[in-house]
Enzyme design. Structure first.
Site, PDB file in Angstrom:
ATOM      1  N   TYR A 198      -5.938  10.895   3.701  1.00 34.63           N
ATOM      2  CA  TYR A 198      -4.540  11.228   3.433  1.00 34.63           C
ATOM      3  C   TYR A 198      -4.429  12.005   2.117  1.00 34.63           C
ATOM      4  O   TYR A 198      -5.441  12.407   1.544  1.00 34.63           O
ATOM      5  CB  TYR A 198      -3.686   9.952   3.459  1.00 34.63           C
ATOM      6  CG  TYR A 198      -3.676   9.341   4.844  1.00 34.63           C
ATOM      7  CD1 TYR A 198      -3.104  10.037   5.907  1.00 34.63           C
ATOM      8  CD2 TYR A 198      -4.304   8.128   5.109  1.00 34.63           C
ATOM      9  CE1 TYR A 198      -3.127   9.525   7.194  1.00 34.63           C
ATOM     10  CE2 TYR A 198      -4.323   7.605   6.396  1.00 34.63           C
ATOM     11  CZ  TYR A 198      -3.737   8.311   7.436  1.00 34.63           C
ATOM     12  OH  TYR A 198      -3.752   7.817   8.710  1.00 34.63           O
ATOM     13  N   GLN A 221       0.845  -1.196   0.000  1.00 32.13           N
ATOM     14  CA  GLN A 221       0.000   0.000   0.000  1.00 32.13           C
ATOM     15  C   GLN A 221       0.883   1.250   0.000  1.00 32.13           C
ATOM     16  O   GLN A 221       1.666   1.478   0.915  1.00 32.13           O
ATOM     17  CB  GLN A 221      -0.944   0.023   1.209  1.00 32.13           C
ATOM     18  CG  GLN A 221      -2.027   1.088   1.007  1.00 32.13           C
ATOM     19  CD  GLN A 221      -2.954   1.268   2.192  1.00 32.13           C
ATOM     20  OE1 GLN A 221      -2.493   1.364   3.330  1.00 32.13           O
ATOM     21  NE2 GLN A 221      -4.246   1.366   1.936  1.00 32.13           N
ATOM     22  N   GLY A 280      -9.672  -6.473   8.643  1.00 33.54           N
ATOM     23  CA  GLY A 280      -8.555  -5.779   9.263  1.00 33.54           C
ATOM     24  C   GLY A 280      -8.302  -6.312  10.666  1.00 33.54           C
ATOM     25  O   GLY A 280      -7.498  -7.237  10.866  1.00 33.54           O
ATOM     26  N   ARG A 281      -9.030  -5.770  11.651  1.00 34.20           N
ATOM     27  CA  ARG A 281      -8.791  -6.146  13.046  1.00 34.20           C
ATOM     28  C   ARG A 281      -8.824  -7.647  13.280  1.00 34.20           C
ATOM     29  O   ARG A 281      -7.990  -8.162  14.053  1.00 34.20           O
ATOM     30  CB  ARG A 281      -9.772  -5.394  13.962  1.00 34.20           C
ATOM     31  CG  ARG A 281      -9.404  -3.907  14.081  1.00 34.20           C
ATOM     32  CD  ARG A 281     -10.568  -3.079  14.557  1.00 34.20           C
ATOM     33  NE  ARG A 281     -11.651  -3.093  13.575  1.00 34.20           N
ATOM     34  CZ  ARG A 281     -12.817  -2.487  13.749  1.00 34.20           C
ATOM     35  NH1 ARG A 281     -13.053  -1.824  14.864  1.00 34.20           N
ATOM     36  NH2 ARG A 281     -13.735  -2.547  12.798  1.00 34.20           N
ATOM     37  N   ARG A 325      -7.560   2.231  -3.050  1.00 37.34           N
ATOM     38  CA  ARG A 325      -8.469   2.196  -1.899  1.00 37.34           C
ATOM     39  C   ARG A 325      -9.140   3.542  -1.687  1.00 37.34           C
ATOM     40  O   ARG A 325      -8.471   4.584  -1.723  1.00 37.34           O
ATOM     41  CB  ARG A 325      -7.688   1.811  -0.646  1.00 37.34           C
ATOM     42  CG  ARG A 325      -8.589   1.523   0.551  1.00 37.34           C
ATOM     43  CD  ARG A 325      -7.833   0.931   1.716  1.00 37.34           C
ATOM     44  NE  ARG A 325      -8.611  -0.107   2.341  1.00 37.34           N
ATOM     45  CZ  ARG A 325      -8.751  -0.266   3.662  1.00 37.34           C
ATOM     46  NH1 ARG A 325      -8.129   0.538   4.497  1.00 37.34           N
ATOM     47  NH2 ARG A 325      -9.481  -1.243   4.138  1.00 37.34           N
TER      48      ARG A 325
HETATM   49  C1  FMN Z   1      -4.467  -0.925  13.813  1.00 33.56           C
HETATM   50  C2  FMN Z   1      -5.058  -0.457  12.517  1.00 33.56           C
HETATM   51  C3  FMN Z   1      -4.234   0.041  11.539  1.00 33.56           C
HETATM   52  C4  FMN Z   1      -4.750   0.432  10.288  1.00 33.56           C
HETATM   53  N1  FMN Z   1      -3.894   0.846   9.298  1.00 33.56           N
HETATM   54  C5  FMN Z   1      -4.373   1.107   8.054  1.00 33.56           C
HETATM   55  C6  FMN Z   1      -3.482   1.379   6.980  1.00 33.56           C
HETATM   56  O1  FMN Z   1      -2.260   1.351   7.115  1.00 33.56           O
HETATM   57  N2  FMN Z   1      -4.034   1.658   5.767  1.00 33.56           N
HETATM   58  C7  FMN Z   1      -5.396   1.681   5.553  1.00 33.56           C
HETATM   59  O2  FMN Z   1      -5.848   1.933   4.440  1.00 33.56           O
HETATM   60  N3  FMN Z   1      -6.248   1.373   6.570  1.00 33.56           N
HETATM   61  C8  FMN Z   1      -5.779   1.072   7.786  1.00 33.56           C
HETATM   62  N4  FMN Z   1      -6.640   0.713   8.793  1.00 33.56           N
HETATM   63  C9  FMN Z   1      -8.061   0.491   8.490  1.00 33.56           C
HETATM   64  C10 FMN Z   1      -8.295  -0.979   8.176  1.00 33.56           C
HETATM   65  O3  FMN Z   1      -7.653  -1.372   6.968  1.00 33.56           O
HETATM   66  C11 FMN Z   1      -9.796  -1.297   8.020  1.00 33.56           C
HETATM   67  O4  FMN Z   1     -10.335  -0.432   7.049  1.00 33.56           O
HETATM   68  C12 FMN Z   1     -10.565  -1.117   9.325  1.00 33.56           C
HETATM   69  O5  FMN Z   1      -9.888  -1.723  10.410  1.00 33.56           O
HETATM   70  C13 FMN Z   1     -11.968  -1.710   9.205  1.00 33.56           C
HETATM   71  O6  FMN Z   1     -11.906  -3.107   8.899  1.00 33.56           O
HETATM   72  P1  FMN Z   1     -12.149  -4.217  10.038  1.00 33.56           P
HETATM   73  O7  FMN Z   1     -13.490  -3.907  10.637  1.00 33.56           O
HETATM   74  O8  FMN Z   1     -12.141  -5.536   9.321  1.00 33.56           O
HETATM   75  O9  FMN Z   1     -11.071  -4.067  11.049  1.00 33.56           O
HETATM   76  C14 FMN Z   1      -6.147   0.349  10.052  1.00 33.56           C
HETATM   77  C15 FMN Z   1      -6.978  -0.136  11.070  1.00 33.56           C
HETATM   78  C16 FMN Z   1      -6.456  -0.554  12.274  1.00 33.56           C
HETATM   79  C17 FMN Z   1      -7.377  -1.141  13.317  1.00 33.56           C
END
Ligand code: FMN
Length: 366
Positions: free
Chosen positions: A184, A103, A322-323, A231
């Site tokens: 961003y 990314q 993600g999480r 994205r």
């Molecule tokens: C610890 C953490 C770090 C994240 N870092 C990024 C990132 O580097 N780039 C990005 O596009 N989204 C980032 N996100 C957002 C996640 O990619 C995702 O959109 C968000 O957690 C929702 O998905 P989930 O409900 O499956 O966790 C981050 C989220 C979390 C919790």
């Protein structure tokens, strides 16, 4: 485009030119465990290898330049040392049978003078200060007042993306994802709330979409469009309270249509407030997918049931988690078996060592 003949969340397919073992993607997750120089430690090799059963890993956001950096301890892709460290990661993922895209990240105004070369101001479409929090060596701080980029500086930003794309190729990735989400730089250009420019990069939605499109074209010239994804997060306010565009459906729909015409591998959408509820009511993501016309990765608070339904109904070609991937390195297997999921402690999300990063066990073999 994913092969629709093999339906189902666990079916293999192809996204753009990238073969995937299943329709479960690991969403990009910043973990803030690189060095201050943006070089990964060997821990990152274990972390990504453990998660290689995802159909596709989208790496944590990675700085394309020193200027694009807004958070201490996040990795870069602008020096030879960055490339070497990432190569160890991609080799480990490939040896374990996985696929990984990088990314590409420029934070724009979400930075701090202490992270910039010579203490310079962060750059943005317009000199409007963000209300969010960034992490400096001292800890959490409000982003500094940015300065507006001069029109003649913008080709240099595109060039930074292009060079980062070359380095990503040298590091052995399967492709790249352009980060135009979560408020961003590229999303700062896209939204009229953060872009008050009067040159060809501001004003109309065509002008505001110009930089993201130029970046995608530059990166696709290196990789081929079928190994480049992008994205978006049309209705997120991110961690601060970044105002939305005045016409998200029109602005993001226009960009999606343009990206579709370029033949990108996929469009990846955060459907809602990032990390908020999976309620796409305020925005028509199906219309965005249709405008794009190619493969679509859905994300945001998906559960097993929602993900199966999203694939079976054709809403999405892949679903990104993600999480759940933080505490479940074998998430794919757990979802396949409908096994319970472990929960990560938010205090270990960012920074630290192996604890909360590489110490989550896989389910015991049945
Ligand atoms: C610890 C953490 C770090 C994240 N870092 C990024 C990132 O580097 N780039 C990005 O596009 N989204 C980032 N996100 C957002 C996640 O990619 C995702 O959109 C968000 O957690 C929702 O998905 P989930 O409900 O499956 O966790 C981050 C989220 C979390 C919790």
């Amino acid at each position: 485009m994913i092969d629709q003949q093999a339906a189902g969340l666990f079916a293999p397919g192809r996204i753009g030119a990238i073969p995937v073992a299943n329709r479960i993607a690991m969403a990009p997750l910043t973990r803030s465990r690189a060095g201050m120089d943006g070089v990964h430690t060997p821990l990152a090799i274990d972390y990504y290898r453990q998660r290689a059963s995802a159909g596709l890993i989208v790496s944590e956001a990675t700085n394309i330049s020193r200027q694009g950096r807004g958070y201490a301890l996040t990795p870069g892709i602008y020096t030879d040392a960055h490339v070497e460290a990432w190569r160890s990661v991609t080799e480990a993922v490939h040896e374990a049978g996985g696929r990984i895209v990088l990314q590409l990240w420029h934070v724009g105004r979400m930075s701090h003078t202490s992270l910039q070369a010579g203490g310079a101001a962060p750059v943005a479409p317009s000199a409007i200060q963000a209300g969010d929090t960034v992490f400096t060596e001292r800890g959490p701080e409000r982003p500094s007042m940015p300065r507006a980029l001069e029109t003649d500086e913008i080709p240099g930003i595109v060039e930074d993306y292009r060079r980062a794309a070359i380095r990503a190729r040298d590091a052995g990735f399967d492709g790249v994802e352009v980060h135009a989400a979560n408020c961003y730089l590229l999303e700062q250009f896209l939204r009229d709330s953060t872009n008050h420019r009067t040159d060809r990069y501001g004003g109309s939605r065509e002008n505001r979409a110009r930089l993201p499109i130029e970046v995608v074209q530059a990166v696709a010239a290196i990789w081929g469009a079928d190994r480049v994804g992008l994205r978006l997060s049309p209705i997120t306010r991110a961690t601060g309270d970044t105002p939305l565009d005045s016409d998200p459906q029109g602005t993001y729909g226009y960009l999606a249509e343009q990206l579709g015409q370029l033949g990108l591998a996929y469009l990846h959408c955060v459907e809602g407030q990032t990390r908020g509820a999976n309620a796409a009511a305020a925005f028509d993501f199906k219309a965005l997918h249709a405008a794009f016309g190619g493969a679509y990765i859905a994300n945001n608070s998906y559960t097993r049931e929602l993900a199966i339904a999203a694939i079976d109904s054709g809403h999405a070609d892949m679903v990104a988690f993600g999480r759940p991937f933080i505490a479940n390195p074998d998430l794919v297997e757990r979802l396949r078996r409908d096994a319970p999921l472990a929960e990560a402690a938010p205090e270990t999300y960012y920074g630290g060592g192996a604890a909360g990063y590489t110490d989550f066990p896989a389910l015991a073999a049945a």
